[in-house]
Write an enzyme that holds these catalytic residues in place. Structure first.
Site, short mmCIF file in Angstrom:
data_model
loop_
_atom_site.label_atom_id
_atom_site.label_comp_id
_atom_site.label_asym_id
_atom_site.label_seq_id
_atom_site.Cartn_x
_atom_site.Cartn_y
_atom_site.Cartn_z
N CYS A 78 0.84 -1.20 0.00
CA CYS A 78 0.00 0.00 0.00
C CYS A 78 0.88 1.25 0.00
O CYS A 78 1.88 1.30 0.71
CB CYS A 78 -0.90 0.01 1.24
SG CYS A 78 -2.00 1.44 1.26
N CYS A 82 -0.27 4.82 7.11
CA CYS A 82 -0.98 4.69 8.39
C CYS A 82 -0.06 3.98 9.40
O CYS A 82 0.42 2.87 9.15
CB CYS A 82 -2.27 3.91 8.21
SG CYS A 82 -3.34 4.60 6.91
N CYS A 85 -0.40 0.22 10.64
CA CYS A 85 -0.71 -0.80 9.64
C CYS A 85 0.54 -1.52 9.13
O CYS A 85 1.48 -0.88 8.66
CB CYS A 85 -1.46 -0.15 8.47
SG CYS A 85 -1.88 -1.34 7.19
N CYS A 122 -16.36 -9.84 4.96
CA CYS A 122 -15.79 -8.52 4.65
C CYS A 122 -14.54 -8.68 3.80
O CYS A 122 -13.56 -9.28 4.26
CB CYS A 122 -15.42 -7.80 5.94
SG CYS A 122 -16.72 -7.80 7.19
N CYS A 155 -19.60 -7.02 2.89
CA CYS A 155 -19.00 -5.72 3.17
C CYS A 155 -17.70 -5.63 2.39
O CYS A 155 -17.01 -6.64 2.23
CB CYS A 155 -18.72 -5.62 4.68
SG CYS A 155 -17.94 -4.08 5.18
N CYS A 215 -20.23 1.55 7.52
CA CYS A 215 -19.47 0.87 8.57
C CYS A 215 -18.20 1.67 8.80
O CYS A 215 -17.39 1.82 7.89
CB CYS A 215 -19.14 -0.56 8.12
SG CYS A 215 -18.11 -1.46 9.31
N ARG A 285 -18.84 -3.66 16.96
CA ARG A 285 -18.11 -4.88 16.61
C ARG A 285 -16.76 -4.88 17.33
O ARG A 285 -15.94 -3.99 17.08
CB ARG A 285 -17.90 -4.93 15.10
CG ARG A 285 -19.18 -4.61 14.35
CD ARG A 285 -18.95 -4.35 12.89
NE ARG A 285 -18.82 -5.58 12.15
CZ ARG A 285 -18.36 -5.66 10.91
NH1 ARG A 285 -17.97 -4.58 10.28
NH2 ARG A 285 -18.28 -6.82 10.30
S1 SF4 Z 1 -4.74 1.12 6.72
FE1 SF4 Z 1 -2.97 0.14 5.72
S2 SF4 Z 1 -3.81 -0.72 3.83
FE2 SF4 Z 1 -5.29 0.82 4.58
S3 SF4 Z 1 -4.73 2.76 3.57
FE3 SF4 Z 1 -3.65 2.73 5.54
S4 SF4 Z 1 -1.63 1.83 5.05
FE4 SF4 Z 1 -2.99 1.33 3.34
#
Ligand code: SF4
Length: 351
Positions: A78, A82, A85, A122, A155, A215, A285
């Site tokens: 990605c 974040c 993550c 999901c 989902c 959600c 949840r």
């Molecule tokens: S949570 Fe993880 S997978 Fe989702 S946008 Fe952020 S970095 Fe990318």
């Protein structure tokens, strides 16, 4: 304190939480001071806090617990950053990385989810947002799953999405779009710099306008304050989300938040109660990190939450469905859909 003082304090606490429960039953918003007092309450008050949450939970969901299964449809790679993550551009976590799973694999995942007794499946991708071909891919998967498993709720969580994309997925049979706010507007820049809080809000609003269930939820334990939790609880109420996952930070080595301690069980339970009392009609949840953060207390989450994930998360393992069922029954709850004809294919057997 003397025994008499203890009793008086317990009765005073019970009275205060009873008022919170009564307000939630009337679907009135929590006052900020009440929310602050709940989050700062002593561990000795936890039974009364959970009782108040349970009163609101049982009004709308009885003792039912919905099981949900996640499918990581594209893992890692990605471009976003974040901090929590393991799949982000800045993560060095040791995870499996793979491109978009074929439709046949997504359908097989739905079959496995239904076989565990899950009511919701999901499908999630690591990405800033879906391309046109991603939308076509998931629409194709949704149509195939819908044809085979008509009662299974579907989902998708595909990142920042436009209203028209959500509409296309809804027409194909998707019921919900997930996009978590994760935390407050104030704290958001501390956990992500590549997209904004408003990007996330716009996705939730667009999905609702497209007619899908909204959600959206949170992650507890990233360094936010009580004020941040109260803010995001209010934002989610204002967005009228119908489904609200409460995740608990699972610090993963190689991520920017990897060195943070996991949040404590009592704090997690108070946060769950806050989200239930602030959003009494929403499906609450108990989601990622539940097993690690709550440990032996994870069953207590059911007094606020009416839905849990089983069989693991995107890149971390979770509770097996058989163990979850045993936990649910031991506490006097029941698995949603159990005992009733489920997922269409059973109907022939009862006619
Ligand atoms: S949570 Fe993880 S997978 Fe989702 S946008 Fe952020 S970095 Fe990318």
């Amino acid at each position: 304190m003397s025994g008499r003082d203890d009793t008086a304090a317990a009765l005073a606490a019970a009275g205060a939480y009873r008022r919170l429960a009564e307000q939630a039953l009337l679907d009135r918003p929590l006052a900020r001071d009440e929310a602050r007092a709940l989050l700062a309450s002593p561990d000795a008050d936890l039974p009364a806090v959970l009782w108040a949450a349970f009163a609101a939970r049982s009004r709308h969901f009885g003792r039912r617990v919905k099981l949900c299964v996640l499918q990581n449809a594209r893992s890692g790679l990605c471009p976003e950053d974040c901090g929590y993550c393991s799949q982000s551009a800045v993560s060095t976590a040791d995870i499996r990385r793979y491109r978009l799973l074929p439709v046949a694999d997504l359908v097989a995942g739905a079959r496995r989810a239904a076989a565990t007794g899950a009511s919701r499946y999901c499908m999630v991708t690591s990405a800033r947002g879906p391309s046109a071909s991603d939308i076509a891919h998931f629409a194709c998967a949704a149509r195939a799953i819908r044809a085979e498993l008509p009662a299974l709720e579907l989902c998708v969580s595909l990142g920042i999405m436009e209203e028209g994309q959500a509409r296309t997925l809804g027409e194909a049979g998707v019921d919900f779009v997930n996009h978590n706010l994760n935390t407050s507007r104030r704290f958001y820049p501390a956990i992500c710099s590549t997209h904004t809080y408003d990007d996330r809000m716009a996705t939730v609003r667009g999905s609702s306008r497209a007619g899908l269930g909204a959600c959206s939820g949170v992650i507890i334990g990233m360094g936010e304050t009580h004020e941040d939790l109260i803010d995001v609880a209010g934002e989610l109420r204002a967005l009228a989300v119908t489904s609200l996952p409460v995740n608990f930070l699972h610090p993963i080595e190689g991520t920017p938040l990897g060195a943070r301690p996991a949040p404590g069980a009592a704090d997690c339970l108070r946060a769950l109660a806050l989200f239930r009392l602030a959003n009494p009609r929403a499906e609450i949840r108990a989601a990622g990190g539940r097993e690690r953060a709550l440990g032996a207390a994870q069953g207590l989450a059911l007094f606020a939450a009416n839905s849990i994930f089983v069989e693991g998360y995107l890149t971390t393992p979770g509770q097996r469905h058989a163990d979850a069922r045993a936990m649910i029954r031991a506490l006097g709850f029941e698995v949603e859909g159990e005992g009733a004809p489920r997922h269409g294919q059973d109907c022939a057997n009862v006619m």
